[in-house]
Design an enzyme around this catalytic site. Structure first.
Site, PDB file in Angstrom:
ATOM      1  N   ARG A  92      37.762  41.549  45.564  1.00 15.11           N
ATOM      2  CA  ARG A  92      37.720  40.437  46.524  1.00 15.11           C
ATOM      3  C   ARG A  92      36.607  39.464  46.157  1.00 15.11           C
ATOM      4  O   ARG A  92      36.808  38.251  46.130  1.00 15.11           O
ATOM      5  CB  ARG A  92      37.457  40.975  47.940  1.00 15.11           C
ATOM      6  CG  ARG A  92      38.644  41.695  48.533  1.00 15.11           C
ATOM      7  CD  ARG A  92      38.336  42.205  49.929  1.00 15.11           C
ATOM      8  NE  ARG A  92      39.526  42.846  50.496  1.00 15.11           N
ATOM      9  CZ  ARG A  92      39.556  43.476  51.654  1.00 15.11           C
ATOM     10  NH1 ARG A  92      38.456  43.559  52.386  1.00 15.11           N
ATOM     11  NH2 ARG A  92      40.673  44.011  52.092  1.00 15.11           N
ATOM     12  N   LEU A 136      39.444  41.370  55.695  1.00 13.11           N
ATOM     13  CA  LEU A 136      39.582  40.782  54.352  1.00 13.11           C
ATOM     14  C   LEU A 136      38.286  40.183  53.819  1.00 13.11           C
ATOM     15  O   LEU A 136      38.309  39.203  53.078  1.00 13.11           O
ATOM     16  CB  LEU A 136      40.694  39.715  54.315  1.00 13.11           C
ATOM     17  CG  LEU A 136      42.108  40.174  54.637  1.00 13.11           C
ATOM     18  CD1 LEU A 136      43.093  39.005  54.457  1.00 13.11           C
ATOM     19  CD2 LEU A 136      42.541  41.346  53.771  1.00 13.11           C
ATOM     20  N   CYS A 151      30.092  21.437  27.792  1.00 13.05           N
ATOM     21  CA  CYS A 151      30.788  20.235  28.247  1.00 13.05           C
ATOM     22  C   CYS A 151      30.238  18.982  27.554  1.00 13.05           C
ATOM     23  O   CYS A 151      29.098  18.951  27.082  1.00 13.05           O
ATOM     24  CB  CYS A 151      30.719  20.102  29.766  1.00 13.05           C
ATOM     25  SG  CYS A 151      29.077  19.829  30.409  1.00 13.05           S
ATOM     26  N   GLY A 155      51.790  42.238  52.426  1.00 10.54           N
ATOM     27  CA  GLY A 155      52.372  43.569  52.406  1.00 10.54           C
ATOM     28  C   GLY A 155      53.499  43.719  51.395  1.00 10.54           C
ATOM     29  O   GLY A 155      53.599  42.961  50.429  1.00 10.54           O
ATOM     30  N   HIS A 166      25.298  24.034  35.396  1.00 10.07           N
ATOM     31  CA  HIS A 166      26.041  24.774  34.388  1.00 10.07           C
ATOM     32  C   HIS A 166      25.124  25.819  33.754  1.00 10.07           C
ATOM     33  O   HIS A 166      23.907  25.806  33.968  1.00 10.07           O
ATOM     34  CB  HIS A 166      26.576  23.809  33.327  1.00 10.07           C
ATOM     35  CG  HIS A 166      27.716  22.966  33.825  1.00 10.07           C
ATOM     36  ND1 HIS A 166      28.398  22.094  33.022  1.00 10.07           N
ATOM     37  CD2 HIS A 166      28.312  22.880  35.041  1.00 10.07           C
ATOM     38  CE1 HIS A 166      29.351  21.499  33.714  1.00 10.07           C
ATOM     39  NE2 HIS A 166      29.309  21.943  34.947  1.00 10.07           N
ATOM     40  N   ARG A 202      32.662  43.721  51.814  1.00 15.35           N
ATOM     41  CA  ARG A 202      31.612  44.387  52.579  1.00 15.35           C
ATOM     42  C   ARG A 202      30.748  45.311  51.726  1.00 15.35           C
ATOM     43  O   ARG A 202      30.166  46.265  52.210  1.00 15.35           O
ATOM     44  CB  ARG A 202      32.239  45.142  53.760  1.00 15.35           C
ATOM     45  CG  ARG A 202      32.849  44.184  54.777  1.00 15.35           C
ATOM     46  CD  ARG A 202      33.307  44.850  56.039  1.00 15.35           C
ATOM     47  NE  ARG A 202      34.436  45.716  55.860  1.00 15.35           N
ATOM     48  CZ  ARG A 202      35.696  45.300  55.732  1.00 15.35           C
ATOM     49  NH1 ARG A 202      35.976  44.004  55.768  1.00 15.35           N
ATOM     50  NH2 ARG A 202      36.680  46.152  55.572  1.00 15.35           N
ATOM     51  N   THR A 212      51.273  42.201  57.642  1.00 13.71           N
ATOM     52  CA  THR A 212      50.118  43.050  57.309  1.00 13.71           C
ATOM     53  C   THR A 212      48.950  42.733  58.239  1.00 13.71           C
ATOM     54  O   THR A 212      48.212  43.626  58.652  1.00 13.71           O
ATOM     55  CB  THR A 212      49.707  42.829  55.833  1.00 13.71           C
ATOM     56  OG1 THR A 212      50.831  43.138  55.021  1.00 13.71           O
ATOM     57  CG2 THR A 212      48.540  43.692  55.439  1.00 13.71           C
ATOM     58  N   GLU A 239      24.238  26.407  30.557  1.00 12.61           N
ATOM     59  CA  GLU A 239      23.341  26.079  29.442  1.00 12.61           C
ATOM     60  C   GLU A 239      21.967  25.575  29.894  1.00 12.61           C
ATOM     61  O   GLU A 239      20.938  26.071  29.397  1.00 12.61           O
ATOM     62  CB  GLU A 239      24.000  25.050  28.497  1.00 12.61           C
ATOM     63  CG  GLU A 239      25.285  25.546  27.838  1.00 12.61           C
ATOM     64  CD  GLU A 239      26.536  25.230  28.644  1.00 12.61           C
ATOM     65  OE1 GLU A 239      26.458  25.258  29.892  1.00 12.61           O
ATOM     66  OE2 GLU A 239      27.586  24.976  28.047  1.00 12.61           O
ATOM     67  N   ASP A 281      47.704  45.939  60.169  1.00 10.10           N
ATOM     68  CA  ASP A 281      46.426  46.533  59.738  1.00 10.10           C
ATOM     69  C   ASP A 281      45.213  45.945  60.444  1.00 10.10           C
ATOM     70  O   ASP A 281      44.144  46.541  60.419  1.00 10.10           O
ATOM     71  CB  ASP A 281      46.228  46.320  58.227  1.00 10.10           C
ATOM     72  CG  ASP A 281      47.130  47.221  57.401  1.00 10.10           C
ATOM     73  OD1 ASP A 281      47.903  47.977  58.014  1.00 10.10           O
ATOM     74  OD2 ASP A 281      47.060  47.160  56.163  1.00 10.10           O
TER      75      ASP A 281
HETATM   76  C1  AOF Z   1      29.678  23.987  30.704  1.00 10.94           C
HETATM   77  N1  AOF Z   1      28.946  24.977  31.238  1.00 10.94           N
HETATM   78  O1  AOF Z   1      28.542  26.482  32.843  1.00 10.94           O
HETATM   79  C2  AOF Z   1      30.514  25.238  32.986  1.00 10.94           C
HETATM   80  C3  AOF Z   1      31.309  24.223  32.390  1.00 10.94           C
HETATM   81  O2  AOF Z   1      32.236  18.857  37.752  1.00 10.94           O
HETATM   82  P1  AOF Z   1      31.323  19.228  36.631  1.00 10.94           P
HETATM   83  O3  AOF Z   1      30.547  18.085  36.083  1.00 10.94           O
HETATM   84  O4  AOF Z   1      30.459  20.410  36.962  1.00 10.94           O
HETATM   85  O5  AOF Z   1      32.274  19.687  35.411  1.00 10.94           O
HETATM   86  C4  AOF Z   1      33.203  20.698  35.586  1.00 10.94           C
HETATM   87  C5  AOF Z   1      33.748  21.046  34.215  1.00 10.94           C
HETATM   88  O6  AOF Z   1      32.684  21.553  33.401  1.00 10.94           O
HETATM   89  C6  AOF Z   1      34.792  22.158  34.223  1.00 10.94           C
HETATM   90  O7  AOF Z   1      36.078  21.670  34.435  1.00 10.94           O
HETATM   91  C7  AOF Z   1      34.634  22.688  32.825  1.00 10.94           C
HETATM   92  O8  AOF Z   1      35.266  21.794  31.919  1.00 10.94           O
HETATM   93  C8  AOF Z   1      33.155  22.599  32.576  1.00 10.94           C
HETATM   94  N2  AOF Z   1      32.475  23.852  32.952  1.00 10.94           N
HETATM   95  N3  AOF Z   1      30.875  23.658  31.245  1.00 10.94           N
HETATM   96  O9  AOF Z   1      29.261  23.368  29.725  1.00 10.94           O
HETATM   97  C9  AOF Z   1      29.285  25.604  32.363  1.00 10.94           C
HETATM   98  N4  AOF Z   1      30.893  25.858  34.135  1.00 10.94           N
HETATM   99 ZN    ZN Z   2      28.072  21.597  31.082  1.00  8.05          ZN
END
Ligand code: AOF
Ligand code: ZN
Length: 387
Positions: free
Chosen positions: A212, A232, A103, A319, A78, A235, A224, A80, A228
């Site tokens: 993308r 996808l 989290c 398309g 994550h 690039r 499409t 933090e 085309d």
């Molecule tokens: C944070 N910081 O950068 C993100 C968070 O499967 P896990 O343990 O990685 O948890 C996924 C959950 O963590 C996601 O659903 C969301 O609630 C949180 N994302 N939280 O503190 C982060 N990406």
């Molecule tokens: Zn987290």
């Protein structure tokens, strides 16, 4: 003269503005500026963090950014812990700006709320609450319980825009659908029989490739794919590994083994919505079953299925029929309308024009304009459904 009541490091006043060269700014403004920077940082990994949102964290001490983190590829680590690692001891007493509530759950990593507390930060500003049921205000509560002041909703609207795909997916179980159309001034998406007739110039096309890169998946109809023969992929130099999952709706097994889509499955995944095609055996194409209504794929159910696979954002590139169906069924969360500068029916005399369901210069009914940009000679406008 600047008045600051709370400093970055437990009351070291004025340091915020002095260090950042932002004299005459209030602490609130300074905080919003740092959060704005964090929101922009989070955009870098949009579409790259799988089922996790792309979150950014800045650790700011005495007005100077001493740690930066953005959710890593695939969703972990994550933001933090990455920012705190960069800050090291400088995190003690500093302010953490996080674009989403830290989290509170023990996943594959310890809760970020705990990590922030352990690092000794002096204050936490967040942009918005995390609706994940494992978090949902618990992260904020943990930090407050440790005696650390928390301010929520700092630049909340801007952060929620960046987190729209994650928030919509959490709320509805479906991906956030962006419909991208490139329309010529004469109202055409292309010319039948002429693969990839150019509606827009190189700058707009580069922007489309960036779009993308920022999506989890990209989808087109089989018509499409046949007309085309697109690849996808993204690039853009340096972003080749950011190509999203590619999805083709092909209920009639028309996708050919010689197509660029099928030929590139060793590099980028290709998911076909429809019955397995024996002609594509051994090519690495994956399939997803679909419900048919009057011989056509039921789009709401398809979106449910894609959401259940963890796809949070879907870019639809054509398309005309698929675009019209998504609009008619109210399934478009954002319309990205590129308006080309030159009529294409005049520049090429062969082929028949493919009419766009939306005119280049109009706002579709039920939508409102949310942004406007110029790319070379072309214009991009985004629209979102009115509440
Ligand atoms: C944070 N910081 O950068 C993100 C968070 O499967 P896990 O343990 O990685 O948890 C996924 C959950 O963590 C996601 O659903 C969301 O609630 C949180 N994302 N939280 O503190 C982060 N990406
Ligand atoms: Zn987290």
């Amino acid at each position: 003269m600047l008045q600051v009541t709370t400093g970055e490091a437990g009351g070291r006043s004025c340091a915020v503005a002095r260090g950042s060269g932002m004299a005459d700014m209030t602490l609130g403004e300074t905080g919003r500026r740092f959060m704005g920077a964090a929101i922009r940082l989070a955009r870098r990994h949009e579409g790259w963090t799988a089922t996790n949102p792309s979150v950014a964290c800045l650790i700011v001490r005495d007005g100077v950014i001493v740690g930066r983190g953005v959710t890593a590829r695939g969703g972990r680590p994550h933001a933090e812990p990455l920012a705190l690692e960069e800050a090291g001891e400088l995190a003690r007493g500093a302010t953490a700006y996080v674009t989403l509530e830290p989290c509170a759950h023990h996943g594959r990593t310890p809760p970020c709320a705990e990590t922030l507390i352990a690092a000794g930060v002096g204050r936490v500003d967040t942009a918005t609450v995390d609706p994940d049921p494992r978090v949902d205000e618990r992260g904020h509560a943990m930090i407050r319980q440790a005696g650390i002041p928390v301010e929520v909703d700092v630049e909340g609207a801007a952060a929620r825009e960046g987190l729209a795909a994650y928030l919509v997916h959490k709320r509805t179980g479906r991906p956030f659908v962006t419909l991208k159309l490139a329309v010529s001034p004469d109202g055409l998406l292309g010319l039948a029989g002429i693969a990839q007739a150019s509606v827009t110039g190189p700058e707009a096309r580069a922007q489309a490739h960036l779009m993308r890169a920022r999506h989890h998946a990209i989808m087109i109809g089989a018509g499409t794919a046949a007309a085309d023969d697109p690849e996808l992929t993204c690039r853009l130099a340096g972003l080749e590994d950011r190509s999203p999952l590619r999805i083709v709706i092909d209920a009639r097994q028309s996708l050919g083994s010689a197509s660029r889509l099928v030929a590139s499955t060793d590099r980028v995944r290709l998911l076909v919505v429809g019955p397995p095609n024996p002609g594509l055996a051994g090519t690495g194409v994956e399939y997803i079953a679909c419900e048919l209504v009057d011989g056509r794929v039921a789009l709401p159910e398809l979106l449910d299925d894609l959401g259940a696979r963890g796809i949070q954002s879907l870019l639809v590139e054509g398309g005309a029929r698929l675009a019209a169906s998504l609009l008619a069924e109210g399934l478009v969360d954002r319309l990205a309308l590129f308006a080309g500068a030159r009529p294409i029916s005049l520049s090429l005399n062969a082929g028949q024009g493919i009419a766009s369901p939306v005119r280049a210069d109009s706002c579709p009914p039920g939508f409102r304009l949310t942004g406007e940009w110029k790319f070379g000679e072309d214009r991009l406008r985004t629209f979102e459904p009115m509440e």
